[in-house]
Design an enzyme around this catalytic site. Structure first.
Site, PDB file in Angstrom:
ATOM      1  N   LYS A 243      10.625  -3.831   9.231  1.00 31.56           N
ATOM      2  CA  LYS A 243      10.832  -5.307   9.588  1.00 31.56           C
ATOM      3  C   LYS A 243      10.953  -4.879   7.731  1.00 31.56           C
ATOM      4  O   LYS A 243       9.961  -5.191   7.248  1.00 31.56           O
ATOM      5  CB  LYS A 243       9.458  -5.773   9.158  1.00 31.56           C
ATOM      6  CG  LYS A 243       9.239  -6.888   8.968  1.00 31.56           C
ATOM      7  CD  LYS A 243       8.301  -7.612   9.902  1.00 31.56           C
ATOM      8  CE  LYS A 243       8.291  -9.343   8.799  1.00 31.56           C
ATOM      9  NZ  LYS A 243       8.352  -9.632   7.321  1.00 31.56           N
TER      10      LYS A 243
ATOM     11  N   GLY B  72       0.070  -3.028   2.646  1.00 31.77           N
ATOM     12  CA  GLY B  72       0.548  -4.268   1.949  1.00 31.77           C
ATOM     13  C   GLY B  72      -0.966  -4.928   2.084  1.00 31.77           C
ATOM     14  O   GLY B  72      -1.845  -4.284   1.238  1.00 31.77           O
ATOM     15  N   SER B  73      -1.487  -5.992   2.525  1.00 27.61           N
ATOM     16  CA  SER B  73      -2.574  -6.285   2.209  1.00 27.61           C
ATOM     17  C   SER B  73      -3.497  -6.264   3.072  1.00 27.61           C
ATOM     18  O   SER B  73      -2.975  -6.322   4.585  1.00 27.61           O
ATOM     19  CB  SER B  73      -2.726  -7.595   1.943  1.00 27.61           C
ATOM     20  OG  SER B  73      -2.478  -9.205   3.517  1.00 27.61           O
TER      21      SER B  73
ATOM     22  N   GLY C 215      -3.337  -8.870   6.592  1.00 25.33           N
ATOM     23  CA  GLY C 215      -2.433  -8.429   7.110  1.00 25.33           C
ATOM     24  C   GLY C 215      -2.699  -7.090   7.802  1.00 25.33           C
ATOM     25  O   GLY C 215      -2.272  -7.152   8.837  1.00 25.33           O
ATOM     26  N   GLY C 216      -2.822  -5.907   7.047  1.00 23.70           N
ATOM     27  CA  GLY C 216      -3.026  -4.703   7.693  1.00 23.70           C
ATOM     28  C   GLY C 216      -4.190  -4.501   8.697  1.00 23.70           C
ATOM     29  O   GLY C 216      -3.729  -4.434   9.617  1.00 23.70           O
TER      30      GLY C 216
ATOM     31  N   GLU D 282      -1.539   0.812   4.756  1.00 30.87           N
ATOM     32  CA  GLU D 282      -2.952   1.509   3.665  1.00 30.87           C
ATOM     33  C   GLU D 282      -2.300  -0.004   2.923  1.00 30.87           C
ATOM     34  O   GLU D 282      -1.853  -0.169   3.000  1.00 30.87           O
ATOM     35  CB  GLU D 282      -0.952   2.790   2.684  1.00 30.87           C
ATOM     36  CG  GLU D 282      -1.758   2.630   1.764  1.00 30.87           C
ATOM     37  CD  GLU D 282      -1.418   2.429   0.662  1.00 30.87           C
ATOM     38  OE1 GLU D 282      -0.045   2.888   0.368  1.00 30.87           O
ATOM     39  OE2 GLU D 282      -1.484   1.926  -0.447  1.00 30.87           O
TER      40      GLU D 282
ATOM     41  N   CYS E 226      -1.022   0.867  -5.524  1.00 33.51           N
ATOM     42  CA  CYS E 226      -1.888   1.167  -5.075  1.00 33.51           C
ATOM     43  C   CYS E 226      -2.783   1.832  -5.869  1.00 33.51           C
ATOM     44  O   CYS E 226      -3.877   1.582  -5.480  1.00 33.51           O
ATOM     45  CB  CYS E 226      -1.627   1.582  -3.511  1.00 33.51           C
ATOM     46  SG  CYS E 226      -0.321   2.199  -3.456  1.00 33.51           S
TER      47      CYS E 226
ATOM     48  N   GLU F  33     -10.069  -5.992  -4.525  1.00 36.26           N
ATOM     49  CA  GLU F  33      -8.776  -5.689  -5.249  1.00 36.26           C
ATOM     50  C   GLU F  33      -8.096  -5.990  -5.304  1.00 36.26           C
ATOM     51  O   GLU F  33      -7.965  -7.763  -4.834  1.00 36.26           O
ATOM     52  CB  GLU F  33      -7.851  -5.180  -4.109  1.00 36.26           C
ATOM     53  CG  GLU F  33      -6.856  -4.135  -5.227  1.00 36.26           C
ATOM     54  CD  GLU F  33      -4.983  -3.878  -3.261  1.00 36.26           C
ATOM     55  OE1 GLU F  33      -4.970  -2.899  -4.113  1.00 36.26           O
ATOM     56  OE2 GLU F  33      -5.306  -4.773  -3.111  1.00 36.26           O
TER      57      GLU F  33
END
Ligand code: NAP
Length: 527
Positions: free
Chosen positions: A185, A242-243, A246-247, A266, A303, A394
């Site tokens: 994606k 990503g966030s 989202g994860g 991650e 990250c 974060e």
């Protein structure tokens, strides 16, 4: 290479029928008007996944040399795109040219490293336990183990690495190396860059005569394409950067499928840096400069960005603060990757500034263009940090907080308090060894990579690298997403019991035709 705005599904360019998306130039704050990218829907996802399923057996059964050559062909194809690729990436991300050239080099080298890994075959974990027909009271069968690919993998391109962690980045390289077809994606932050790299992979598939479903590239927004991809029954594992929101959303979808699958996400890490007393006494100014340089690198969009420094109050800490303040004041504001990421940074820095007990200590130069981040350093004390869980969240960008401790016990309490991290760093001298030893015992439980006298940004792609860590740094602390061990995420072991010679996989055959290192009755041998 012409960018058309089409998706790449198997061997075809497919125009998405959902409302089109435009690429965005964060440096100007304006859309890039042409081409528009046709967004896909669940039917496009299903077609890509079905093609991937059909490609799985022929692809994973290819000779290792062919699979390795395929990875190398992609690497050479990306290198051959030359400046056109980095220029497009620069337009879409605002990242500096030199950074993108470095990232292209890393992407190419990563693919070549995985090609070597495929050829070497250690990842197969070929293991042979001979039959013991005379064993009493029962004989033992002939048992042989190798690892095989898990199946088609969904990869979500990362916003902050348009090349090294996107279409042909680390997750894709690891999955293709393992023998898994990949459906990517594209990240909306670099659609044109994604198409260019996708076309290189599509051409490599064709040139090598591989089944077309080995690779597809899907475009979409509003989560629908991503949700459909993770939910599709043909997909057997997911790689995501990503966030945390989202994860964890993808983890929930994967867990609720009739056949749950692993998601290697991650997500978020604040990468604490411990400044031990003797190191500060010896070189506070140099540590402060190194810390600030690491903080602002890439507008803090790494990250491994150091979001936290922890130290015991002392005159040397005051010197660290003075130098960090002066160094940060000279750092220009930098363009962030997207308007959303910029807004999230502003909101996060504002939240820190408004937290009771947290004070602004220093900042970088003010913004002079759209989507620019002004770097910021905050300060608090250990009791405040320990009492406010939100200070551990974060803030993606160049913001960091210094936690002042009154003594060693507070410093160790702060270390014990952390959730999972990608990295933890100790700045130390020899005389700091006793406290460093106690810290390491704690930090081993918290982070995937421990550093001494360095700074966490900059992740080498090697065999020994670990880019992972306990939640929320990642969804699975047993895995790494950088380095050759990343292949392990997309493999599973199969044991072959009492197989006749004609039916055994080549890696496990008598005579070792592939000349692999194999574990035979407990001994590592190449015979
Ligand atoms: P993101 O919002 O998590 O999106 C990443 C990808 O995942 C996009 O392709 C997005 O697709 C998809 N996605 C997100 N949520 C989804 C859901 N619920 N269902 C299905 N698909 C979903 O991350 P981002 O755009 O890269 O950046 C946003 C924030 O992520 C940053 O501000 C930062 O906090 C964090 N981030 C952290 C790191 C890190 O390494 N720690 C790296 C990058 C970003 P859609 O476009 O369809 O939404």
């Amino acid at each position: 290479m012409q960018i058309t705005g089409d998706m790449l599904i198997g061997g075809h360019a497919v125009r998405g029928s959902n409302p089109p998306l435009l690429a965005f130039n964060p440096s100007t704050g304006e859309d890039i008007a042409t081409p528009a990218f046709g967004a896909g829907n669940a039917d496009d996802v299903a077609l890509a996944c079905e093609l991937a399923a059909a490609a799985f057996d022929p692809y994973r059964k290819l000779p290792l040399a062919t699979r390795a050559a395929f990875l190398e062909r992609i690497a050479y194809g990306i290198a051959a795109l030359g400046d056109a690729l980095t220029e497009r990436a620069q337009m879409e991300t605002g990242l500096p040219k030199a950074r993108l050239e470095g990232e292209r080099g890393r992407t190419v080298a990563q693919l070549k490293l995985f090609a070597q890994e495929v050829r070497q075959g250690l990842w197969l974990t070929a293991t042979l336990d001979s039959a013991l027909p005379d064993r009493k009271p029962l004989p033992r069968s002939d048992l042989r183990l190798q690892k095989i690919a898990v199946g088609p993998v969904a990869v979500f391109g990362a916003s902050n690495f348009p090349l090294a962690f996107s279409v042909a980045g680390g997750d894709t390289a690891a999955a293709l190396a393992a023998g898994c077809p990949v459906v990517v994606k594209a990240h909306g932050a670099h659609l044109g860059t994604s198409e260019m790299v996708g076309r290189v992979i599509q051409q490599a598939v064709k040139a090598m005569g591989l089944p077309e479903g080995v690779f597809s590239l899907i475009v979409g927004a509003g989560h629908t394409v991503g949700e459909a991809l993770v939910a599709h029954p043909a997909i057997k594992a997911v790689g995501f950067t990503g966030s945390r929101a989202g994860g964890t959303a993808l983890m929930r979808i994967a867990a609720q499928r009739p056949e749950p699958i692993p998601v290697y996400a991650e997500m978020s890490s604040i990468n604490p840096v411990f400044l031990l007393p003797q190191a500060l006494a010896a070189r506070a100014a140099a540590i402060a400069q190194g810390f600030v340089d690491s903080l602002v690198l890439g507008a803090g969009q790494f990250c491994t960005n150091p979001g936290l420094a922890i130290a015991i109050d002392s005159p040397a800490l005051a010197q660290f603060v003075d130098t960090a303040t002066a160094t940060l004041a000279g750092k220009p504001a930098q363009t962030m990757l997207t308007a959303c990421i910029h807004a999230a940074y502003e909101e996060g820095a504002q939240r820190l500034a408004q937290t009771p007990g947290v004070n602004a200590l220093a900042h970088g130069q003010a913004e002079s263009g759209p989507n620019q981040a002004c770097a910021a350093l905050f300060v608090t004390d250990a009791p405040t940090f320990l009492a406010q869980p939100a200070l551990e969240d974060e803030v993606f960008g160049p913001a960091s907080t210094l936690v002042r401790c009154k003594d060693e016990a507070q410093l160790l309490a702060v270390a014990e308090h952390f959730a999972g991290q990608l990295t933890a760093t100790i700045q130390m001298d020899n005389d700091d060894l006793p406290v460093a030893q106690r810290l390491v015992t704690i930090l081993e439980r918290k982070a995937g990579r421990l550093l001494v006298n360095g700074f966490p940004t900059g992740v080498e792609v090697t065999h020994a690298m670990v880019h992972g860590g306990p939640f929320p740094a990642t969804s699975d602390s047993r895995a790494t997403s950088v380095g050759t061990s990343a292949i392990e995420r997309f493999l599973r072991p199969v044991c072959y019991q009492d197989f006749p010679a004609g039916l055994l996989p080549e890696a496990l055959a008598d005579g070792n035709p592939l000349e692999l290192w194999r574990r035979k009755n407990g001994e590592l041998v190449r015979g």
